[in-house]
Design a protein around this motif. Structure first.
Motif, PDB file in Angstrom:
ATOM      1  N   ASP A  78      29.466  30.412  44.843  1.00 57.28           N
ATOM      2  CA  ASP A  78      30.780  30.932  45.212  1.00 57.28           C
ATOM      3  C   ASP A  78      31.355  31.737  44.060  1.00 57.28           C
ATOM      4  OD1 ASP A  78      33.337  31.162  46.704  1.00 57.28           O
ATOM      5  OD2 ASP A  78      32.482  29.517  47.857  1.00 57.28           O
ATOM      6  N   VAL A  79      32.550  32.281  44.289  1.00 60.30           N
ATOM      7  CA  VAL A  79      33.213  33.123  43.295  1.00 60.30           C
ATOM      8  C   VAL A  79      34.349  32.339  42.659  1.00 60.30           C
ATOM      9  CG1 VAL A  79      34.501  35.259  42.913  1.00 60.30           C
ATOM     10  CG2 VAL A  79      32.613  35.215  44.544  1.00 60.30           C
ATOM     11  N   TYR A  80      34.447  32.438  41.339  1.00 56.89           N
ATOM     12  CA  TYR A  80      35.486  31.726  40.602  1.00 56.89           C
ATOM     13  C   TYR A  80      36.229  32.690  39.691  1.00 56.89           C
ATOM     14  CZ  TYR A  80      33.011  27.709  42.357  1.00 56.89           C
ATOM     15  OH  TYR A  80      32.434  26.808  43.209  1.00 56.89           O
ATOM     16  N   ALA A  81      37.488  32.357  39.422  1.00 63.40           N
ATOM     17  CA  ALA A  81      38.343  33.217  38.612  1.00 63.40           C
ATOM     18  C   ALA A  81      38.583  32.589  37.243  1.00 63.40           C
ATOM     19  CB  ALA A  81      39.677  33.460  39.313  1.00 63.40           C
ATOM     20  N   SER A  82      38.894  33.435  36.259  1.00 69.23           N
ATOM     21  CA  SER A  82      39.151  32.976  34.904  1.00 69.23           C
ATOM     22  C   SER A  82      40.552  32.420  34.742  1.00 69.23           C
ATOM     23  CB  SER A  82      38.944  34.127  33.919  1.00 69.23           C
ATOM     24  OG  SER A  82      39.824  35.215  34.225  1.00 69.23           O
ATOM     25  N   LEU A  83      41.391  32.620  35.749  1.00 68.17           N
ATOM     26  CA  LEU A  83      42.762  32.110  35.733  1.00 68.17           C
ATOM     27  C   LEU A  83      43.248  31.947  37.166  1.00 68.17           C
ATOM     28  CD1 LEU A  83      44.308  34.997  36.440  1.00 68.17           C
ATOM     29  CD2 LEU A  83      44.053  35.344  33.992  1.00 68.17           C
ATOM     30  N   GLU A  84      44.438  31.430  37.319  1.00 74.43           N
ATOM     31  CA  GLU A  84      45.011  31.308  38.661  1.00 74.43           C
ATOM     32  C   GLU A  84      45.182  32.704  39.248  1.00 74.43           C
ATOM     33  OE1 GLU A  84      45.667  28.727  40.423  1.00 74.43           O
ATOM     34  OE2 GLU A  84      45.567  27.063  39.005  1.00 74.43           O
ATOM     35  N   VAL A  85      44.594  32.949  40.416  1.00 71.44           N
ATOM     36  CA  VAL A  85      44.601  34.293  40.995  1.00 71.44           C
ATOM     37  C   VAL A  85      46.021  34.691  41.413  1.00 71.44           C
ATOM     38  CG1 VAL A  85      43.720  35.744  42.863  1.00 71.44           C
ATOM     39  CG2 VAL A  85      42.232  34.027  41.799  1.00 71.44           C
ATOM     40  N   PRO A  86      46.535  35.813  40.912  1.00 74.13           N
ATOM     41  CA  PRO A  86      47.885  36.276  41.263  1.00 74.13           C
ATOM     42  C   PRO A  86      48.008  36.575  42.761  1.00 74.13           C
ATOM     43  CG  PRO A  86      47.061  37.418  39.320  1.00 74.13           C
ATOM     44  CD  PRO A  86      45.899  36.686  39.911  1.00 74.13           C
ATOM     45  N   GLU A  87      49.212  36.532  43.245  1.00 73.72           N
ATOM     46  CA  GLU A  87      49.462  36.715  44.665  1.00 73.72           C
ATOM     47  C   GLU A  87      49.084  38.104  45.157  1.00 73.72           C
ATOM     48  OE1 GLU A  87      50.131  35.098  48.183  1.00 73.72           O
ATOM     49  OE2 GLU A  87      50.524  34.011  46.323  1.00 73.72           O
ATOM     50  N   ASP A  88      49.246  39.138  44.314  1.00 73.37           N
ATOM     51  CA  ASP A  88      48.921  40.489  44.787  1.00 73.37           C
ATOM     52  C   ASP A  88      47.420  40.671  44.980  1.00 73.37           C
ATOM     53  OD1 ASP A  88      48.493  40.298  42.092  1.00 73.37           O
ATOM     54  OD2 ASP A  88      49.106  42.342  41.630  1.00 73.37           O
ATOM     55  N   ILE A  89      46.611  39.879  44.269  1.00 71.66           N
ATOM     56  CA  ILE A  89      45.166  39.914  44.490  1.00 71.66           C
ATOM     57  C   ILE A  89      44.815  39.116  45.739  1.00 71.66           C
ATOM     58  CG2 ILE A  89      42.914  39.245  43.554  1.00 71.66           C
ATOM     59  CD1 ILE A  89      43.955  39.761  40.777  1.00 71.66           C
ATOM     60  N   LYS A  90      45.469  37.968  45.899  1.00 70.61           N
ATOM     61  CA  LYS A  90      45.207  37.128  47.072  1.00 70.61           C
ATOM     62  C   LYS A  90      45.498  37.862  48.375  1.00 70.61           C
ATOM     63  CE  LYS A  90      46.147  32.541  45.091  1.00 70.61           C
ATOM     64  NZ  LYS A  90      47.013  31.347  45.210  1.00 70.61           N
ATOM     65  N   SER A  91      46.551  38.650  48.390  1.00 69.04           N
ATOM     66  CA  SER A  91      46.982  39.293  49.628  1.00 69.04           C
ATOM     67  C   SER A  91      46.373  40.673  49.846  1.00 69.04           C
ATOM     68  CB  SER A  91      48.513  39.414  49.634  1.00 69.04           C
ATOM     69  OG  SER A  91      48.960  40.147  48.511  1.00 69.04           O
ATOM     70  N   HIS A  92      45.489  41.099  48.934  1.00 68.82           N
ATOM     71  CA  HIS A  92      44.829  42.395  49.075  1.00 68.82           C
ATOM     72  C   HIS A  92      43.669  42.255  50.054  1.00 68.82           C
ATOM     73  CE1 HIS A  92      42.721  46.085  48.077  1.00 68.82           C
ATOM     74  NE2 HIS A  92      43.759  46.475  47.361  1.00 68.82           N
ATOM     75  N   LYS A  93      43.694  43.011  51.150  1.00 72.00           N
ATOM     76  CA  LYS A  93      42.736  42.778  52.220  1.00 72.00           C
ATOM     77  C   LYS A  93      41.293  43.050  51.807  1.00 72.00           C
ATOM     78  CE  LYS A  93      43.038  47.301  54.493  1.00 72.00           C
ATOM     79  NZ  LYS A  93      43.184  47.979  55.792  1.00 72.00           N
ATOM     80  N   VAL A  94      41.064  44.076  50.976  1.00 73.50           N
ATOM     81  CA  VAL A  94      39.687  44.368  50.547  1.00 73.50           C
ATOM     82  C   VAL A  94      39.202  43.313  49.557  1.00 73.50           C
ATOM     83  CG1 VAL A  94      38.207  46.002  49.331  1.00 73.50           C
ATOM     84  CG2 VAL A  94      39.903  46.829  50.964  1.00 73.50           C
ATOM     85  N   LEU A  95      40.053  42.948  48.585  1.00 69.67           N
ATOM     86  CA  LEU A  95      39.655  41.948  47.599  1.00 69.67           C
ATOM     87  C   LEU A  95      39.438  40.592  48.246  1.00 69.67           C
ATOM     88  CD1 LEU A  95      41.939  42.907  44.571  1.00 69.67           C
ATOM     89  CD2 LEU A  95      39.491  43.327  44.866  1.00 69.67           C
ATOM     90  N   TRP A  96      40.194  40.299  49.307  1.00 72.93           N
ATOM     91  CA  TRP A  96      39.959  39.051  50.030  1.00 72.93           C
ATOM     92  C   TRP A  96      38.599  39.106  50.728  1.00 72.93           C
ATOM     93  CZ3 TRP A  96      42.519  34.468  50.015  1.00 72.93           C
ATOM     94  CH2 TRP A  96      42.088  33.524  50.938  1.00 72.93           C
ATOM     95  N   GLY A  97      38.323  40.196  51.401  1.00 67.19           N
ATOM     96  CA  GLY A  97      37.053  40.334  52.087  1.00 67.19           C
ATOM     97  C   GLY A  97      35.872  40.374  51.134  1.00 67.19           C
TER      98      GLY A  97
END
Length: 484
Positions: A288-307
């Protein structure tokens, strides 16, 4: 008109005669919300249609352009002209603003599923459409026996493969395996050959289009594998609702997942369902994919980055916390690779947040007496790992060689399907047939996937100066087909 009662609202009087911009109607964000999160329309759109506008994001519409942030006035930030907060009735001169702004997915729980279904069912046609390497298996030496199984998988199935790792645990013969987010079924058909006629593989995916592709080639693969009766089943359902999908409790030896858990907002619920589906001694083996920090909301809600599996990435340290809370053993890190983004616009959204694709193993161990530190000797003989078993990033077992292991590793080996493949003896004991002995070093166990990825990159740069692509060589996929 009945306004939403879920959030506290503050009414502020504004000048109804203030001139409005002449730009065409477009989605605007509530004040203070993430820049990529469209929640409300311009005043020309009725408030009750705001939900439709948000859902259009999940159905594939382009994200709105960044709006002006307003200017300071009297110690407070004034809204840009024409912006009417979360819900508005500008014709009556009212501005309604939420005092606290919830996240996109708390407002619209179905958002992640709509985004994922649209992205994987409609937007992506082949792996060539991907914008990052998060969903492409990175360079790794793949055993010959796995390469042979992948060659038997139909090209239409492999072309729609979007995994971020290679989820092939060892000792699969006769096992019951569940594949979470099986997609087009590539891994299921690969595992089908490895579990054999007496084993069984179940694939579950929420995307109808992907499941249909997988089912289409069921008869083709069973005939190619020489199986009289199918040993693969595909079901459509959500991986955080396995029980509702018909998955029985304590019915699987192994659960695998390939870059899918990140697409579900509630990771703990997924792991809880997996824990229930596993037999005692079973394991979740997943990339799976993991982040180096708590993922900010603007990244979470980005449709391409989510996909692309980045928006839903878990902060890597949270995995151990969630796993142990549920009852799993500590996560055992297997492999890790840094994720790169091939899109300048996406890079600007990501900012300082880094991502890594990593493979972990989680074991569901029975409630027994705590294991003691001991030495183990690998007997050898596991298919594809007859002489050497690379169990994880910290332990490699060679046939006939005694290796001192900690209490945690001893418990995992003793109480899992690997128990019959090892001899367990007290620390310091000498066996007649022992070829060597390796003491447990005092160095720290590697659990940080970013640290492992960096170390792996250093090794690759020394041994592979020309670079590699995919898991089978330069510009090739595991199925042996050239990538476009």
């Amino acid at each position: 008109m009945k306004l939403c009662s879920h959030f506290p609202l503050r009414i502020t009087r504004i000048d109804p005669h203030r001139p409005r911009p002449t730009a065409p109607p477009t989605l605007l964000r509530p004040l203070g919300s993430p820049s990529s999160l469209p929640l409300c329309p311009r005043a020309a759109v009725p408030p009750q249609l705001a939900v439709v506008s948000v859902l259009s994001l999940a159905s594939g519409c382009s994200p709105p352009r960044r709006q002006p942030q307003g200017r300071e006035r009297g110690g407070q930030r004034e809204s840009p002209r024409g912006v009417c907060g979360s819900l508005a009735r500008c014709g009556e001169g009212l501005q309604l603003r939420r005092q606290q702004l919830p996240s996109f997915f708390s407002l619209f729980p179905s958002g992640p599923w709509l985004l994922s279904q649209n992205y994987y069912g409609n937007v992506l046609k082949t792996s060539a459409n991907l914008q990052t390497n998060a969903c492409v298996t990175t360079a790794k030496l793949v055993p010959k026996y796995i390469r042979e199984t992948l060659k038997n998988v139909h090209e239409d199935v492999t072309s729609r493969y979007y995994g971020c790792g290679l989820v092939v645990p060892e000792r699969l013969e006769n096992c019951q395996v569940l594949d979470l987010g099986c997609g087009s079924g590539r891994d299921c058909y690969m595992l089908s050959q490895l579990v054999g006629k007496k084993g069984h593989v179940t694939g579950i995916d929420m995307t109808k289009a992907q499941v249909e592709v997988a089912k289409t080639y069921l008869e083709y693969h069973m005939e190619k594998f020489g199986f009289q009766a199918p040993n693969v089943t595909f079901i459509q359902g959500c991986i955080e609702k396995l029980t509702e999908a018909g998955v029985q409790k304590e019915s699987y030896d192994i659960v695998v997942s390939n870059c899918v858990i990140n697409l579900v907002p509630d990771k703990q619920q997924v792991l809880q369902e997996v824990y229930g589906a596993l037999k005692y001694g079973g394991e979740l083996y997943f990339s799976d994919v993991y982040a180096s920090l708590e993922v900010p909301e603007d990244i979470k809600s980005h449709k391409v980055l989510w996909g692309e599996c980045l928006g839903g990435a878990l902060y890597w340290k949270d995995l151990a916390i969630i796993a142990q809370k549920i009852g799993f053993s500590l996560p055992r890190l297997v492999t890790a690779n840094i994720i790169t983004v091939q899109n300048k616009e996406l890079e600007s959204v990501i900012g300082d947040c880094r991502f890594v694709s990593a493979t972990f193993r989680l074991f569901k161990l029975p409630k027994t007496e705590p294991a003691k530190r001991c030495q183990v000797v690998y007997k050898g003989g596991i298919t594809g790992h007859e002489k050497e078993l690379i169990f994880d990033a910290n332990f490699t077992f060679k046939e006939g060689e005694a290796v001192e292991v900690d209490e945690e590793t001893a418990a995992v080996l003793k109480n899992s399907r690997f128990g019959q493949d090892f001899l367990f003896t007290p620390v310091g004991a000498t066996l007649p047939a022992m070829r060597g002995r390796s003491e447990l070093e005092t160095k720290d166990i590697i659990r940080d996937p970013f640290k492992l990825a960096e170390e792996s990159d250093k090794v690759k740069s020394k041994h592979a100066p020309d670079g590699t692509g995919g898991c089978c060589g330069k510009k090739q996929s595991c199925c042996g087909k050239k990538q476009s």
